[in-house]
Write an enzyme that holds these catalytic residues in place. Structure first.
Site, PDB file in Angstrom:
ATOM      1  N   ASP A   1       1.114  -1.401  -0.071  1.00 60.10           N
ATOM      2  CA  ASP A   1       0.571  -0.125  -0.179  1.00 60.10           C
ATOM      3  C   ASP A   1       1.191   1.434   0.232  1.00 60.10           C
ATOM      4  O   ASP A   1       1.741   1.820   0.391  1.00 60.10           O
ATOM      5  CB  ASP A   1      -1.027  -0.459   1.808  1.00 60.10           C
ATOM      6  CG  ASP A   1      -1.505   1.242   1.071  1.00 60.10           C
ATOM      7  OD1 ASP A   1      -2.545   1.078   0.100  1.00 60.10           O
ATOM      8  OD2 ASP A   1      -2.856   1.049   1.812  1.00 60.10           O
TER       9      ASP A   1
ATOM     10  N   LEU B   1      10.440 -21.181  -3.981  1.00 57.23           N
ATOM     11  CA  LEU B   1       9.822 -20.191  -3.867  1.00 57.23           C
ATOM     12  C   LEU B   1       9.070 -20.305  -4.430  1.00 57.23           C
ATOM     13  O   LEU B   1       8.479 -20.210  -5.700  1.00 57.23           O
ATOM     14  CB  LEU B   1      10.248 -18.494  -3.820  1.00 57.23           C
ATOM     15  CG  LEU B   1       9.687 -17.530  -3.086  1.00 57.23           C
ATOM     16  CD1 LEU B   1       9.054 -17.234  -1.658  1.00 57.23           C
ATOM     17  CD2 LEU B   1      10.191 -16.430  -3.627  1.00 57.23           C
TER      18      LEU B   1
ATOM     19  N   HIS C   1       2.882   3.115  -8.887  1.00 55.97           N
ATOM     20  CA  HIS C   1       3.211   2.031  -9.162  1.00 55.97           C
ATOM     21  C   HIS C   1       3.731   1.246 -10.235  1.00 55.97           C
ATOM     22  O   HIS C   1       4.725  -0.158  -9.889  1.00 55.97           O
ATOM     23  CB  HIS C   1       1.954   1.680 -10.374  1.00 55.97           C
ATOM     24  CG  HIS C   1       0.128   2.036  -9.525  1.00 55.97           C
ATOM     25  ND1 HIS C   1       0.071   1.594  -8.139  1.00 55.97           N
ATOM     26  CD2 HIS C   1      -0.407   2.830  -9.964  1.00 55.97           C
ATOM     27  CE1 HIS C   1      -1.305   1.646  -7.711  1.00 55.97           C
ATOM     28  NE2 HIS C   1      -1.549   2.441  -8.574  1.00 55.97           N
TER      29      HIS C   1
HETATM   30  C1  FPP Z   1      -1.815   0.186  -3.757  1.00 57.88           C
HETATM   31  O1  FPP Z   1      -1.366   1.414  -3.773  1.00 57.88           O
HETATM   32  C2  FPP Z   1      -1.567  -0.749  -4.452  1.00 57.88           C
HETATM   33  C3  FPP Z   1      -1.822  -1.214  -5.420  1.00 57.88           C
HETATM   34  C4  FPP Z   1      -3.395  -0.675  -5.273  1.00 57.88           C
HETATM   35  C5  FPP Z   1      -0.943  -1.998  -6.663  1.00 57.88           C
HETATM   36  C6  FPP Z   1       0.283  -2.552  -6.469  1.00 57.88           C
HETATM   37  C7  FPP Z   1       0.442  -3.136  -7.803  1.00 57.88           C
HETATM   38  C8  FPP Z   1       1.998  -3.341  -7.564  1.00 57.88           C
HETATM   39  C9  FPP Z   1       2.778  -2.765  -6.192  1.00 57.88           C
HETATM   40  C10 FPP Z   1       2.620  -2.734  -8.742  1.00 57.88           C
HETATM   41  C11 FPP Z   1       2.636  -4.196  -9.478  1.00 57.88           C
HETATM   42  C12 FPP Z   1       3.261  -5.282  -8.513  1.00 57.88           C
HETATM   43  C13 FPP Z   1       2.920  -6.797  -9.110  1.00 57.88           C
HETATM   44  C14 FPP Z   1       3.112  -7.993  -8.971  1.00 57.88           C
HETATM   45  C15 FPP Z   1       3.418  -6.241 -11.319  1.00 57.88           C
HETATM   46  P1  FPP Z   1      -2.392   2.702  -3.974  1.00 57.88           P
HETATM   47  O2  FPP Z   1      -2.120   3.371  -4.850  1.00 57.88           O
HETATM   48  O3  FPP Z   1      -3.575   2.312  -2.996  1.00 57.88           O
HETATM   49  O4  FPP Z   1      -1.756   3.977  -2.716  1.00 57.88           O
HETATM   50  P2  FPP Z   1      -2.362   5.270  -1.463  1.00 57.88           P
HETATM   51  O5  FPP Z   1      -3.093   4.293  -0.674  1.00 57.88           O
HETATM   52  O6  FPP Z   1      -1.453   5.553  -1.360  1.00 57.88           O
HETATM   53  O7  FPP Z   1      -2.678   6.133  -3.048  1.00 57.88           O
END
Ligand code: FPP
Length: 249
Positions: A27, A138, A44
């Site tokens: 997050d 893993l 991201h």
């Molecule tokens: C939450 O941050 C994160 C996500 C919804 C997406 C997670 C994706 C990745 C880490 C990148 C790609 C992953 C892979 C496995 C290729 P948020 O957008 O909710 O952040 P915020 O709460 O600060 O808005």
């Protein structure tokens, strides 16, 4: 002086009790990007680098299973541009990493309602599953289009179908019969659940499986979560007294 990754890894090895299964709610990508006056997709993309670091650190520490919450069912409600950026990143991650993951002995599993994926994203998922099948160091579970309640509904439906078909009687339904119908049937329950960005919620992730997981909330935003951060979480886990409802020995 702050501990380096190798100091922490040495400490983890001396202690010995490495969590077999770590689950992570990644997050804070959006906030990380906002702090830099950049679009959310930039956060991201940087989050993808943190995924790579955490996979490598898990391999080094001897973690057997790593579960990452990459895209929730609720995330479909984000603006179309952000959903497309996340799906494109997933495809890019697979295209760039599949060969190395295979070499490292990582077996990638992808779980969730994959019927909602675009054809290219679905093809990428099939590709990484095929190319990494047999990895035995893993297990990497990527949860995409996933919700914990929906997973439990799915398991309940499977049980009902088995009862209706006469393959199972209601009195034989127990915790094991539910466990076997979850996406995570192959792996032990998570020992450690990490959430980044300081939020203290489960957000519908692995609701059944985290029943006895130790929770670790990191204030780091996901793109800043690195090898040292993972090892600090494992060291913290090693100091916990896990009683599973019993008394301490
Ligand atoms: C939450 O941050 C994160 C996500 C919804 C997406 C997670 C994706 C990745 C880490 C990148 C790609 C992953 C892979 C496995 C290729 P948020 O957008 O909710 O952040 P915020 O709460 O600060 O808005």
């Amino acid at each position: 002086m702050t501990d380096t990754a190798s100091d922490l890894l040495a400490r983890i090895r001396v202690h010995g009790a490495v969590p077999r299964h770590i689950a992570i709610i990644m997050d804070g990508n959006g906030r990380w990007a906002r702090e830099r006056h950049m679009p959310r997709a930039f956060g991201h993309r940087s989050g993808m680098k943190a995924v790579r670091a955490v996979v490598e650190a898990s391999l080094e520490a001897g973690v057997e299973w790593l579960s990452l919450f990459a895209f929730s069912q609720e995330n479909w409600q984000r603006p179309e541009t952000e959903v497309s950026a996340l799906m494109a990143l997933l495809e890019e991650y697979i295209a760039r990493e599949a060969a190395e993951l295979r070499q490292q002995g990582v077996c990638v599993h992808v779980h969730g309602d994959l019927s909602r994926l675009s054809p290219p994203a679905a093809a990428a998922v099939e590709r990484v599953r095929r190319e990494t099948a047999g990895g035995d160091r893993l297990g990497l579970n990527l949860f995409i289009s996933y919700g914990g309640r929906a997973e439990l509904v799915r398991a309940a439906r499977m049980l009902a179908e088995d009862v209706q078909a006469g393959r199972l009687s209601p009195e034989d339904i127990d915790e094991q019969s539910i466990h076997r119908r979850l996406y995570t049937a192959e792996c032990p329950d998570p020992d450690l659940l990490i959430r980044t960005s300081g939020e203290q919620r489960l957000s519908n992730f692995l609701l059944w499986q985290v029943a006895y997981a130790e929770l670790y909330i990191s204030s780091a935003l996901w793109p800043d979560f690195d090898r040292v951060a993972l090892y600090e979480a494992i060291c913290d886990f090693q100091r916990r007294d896990r009683r599973f409802g019993k008394v301490s020995t």
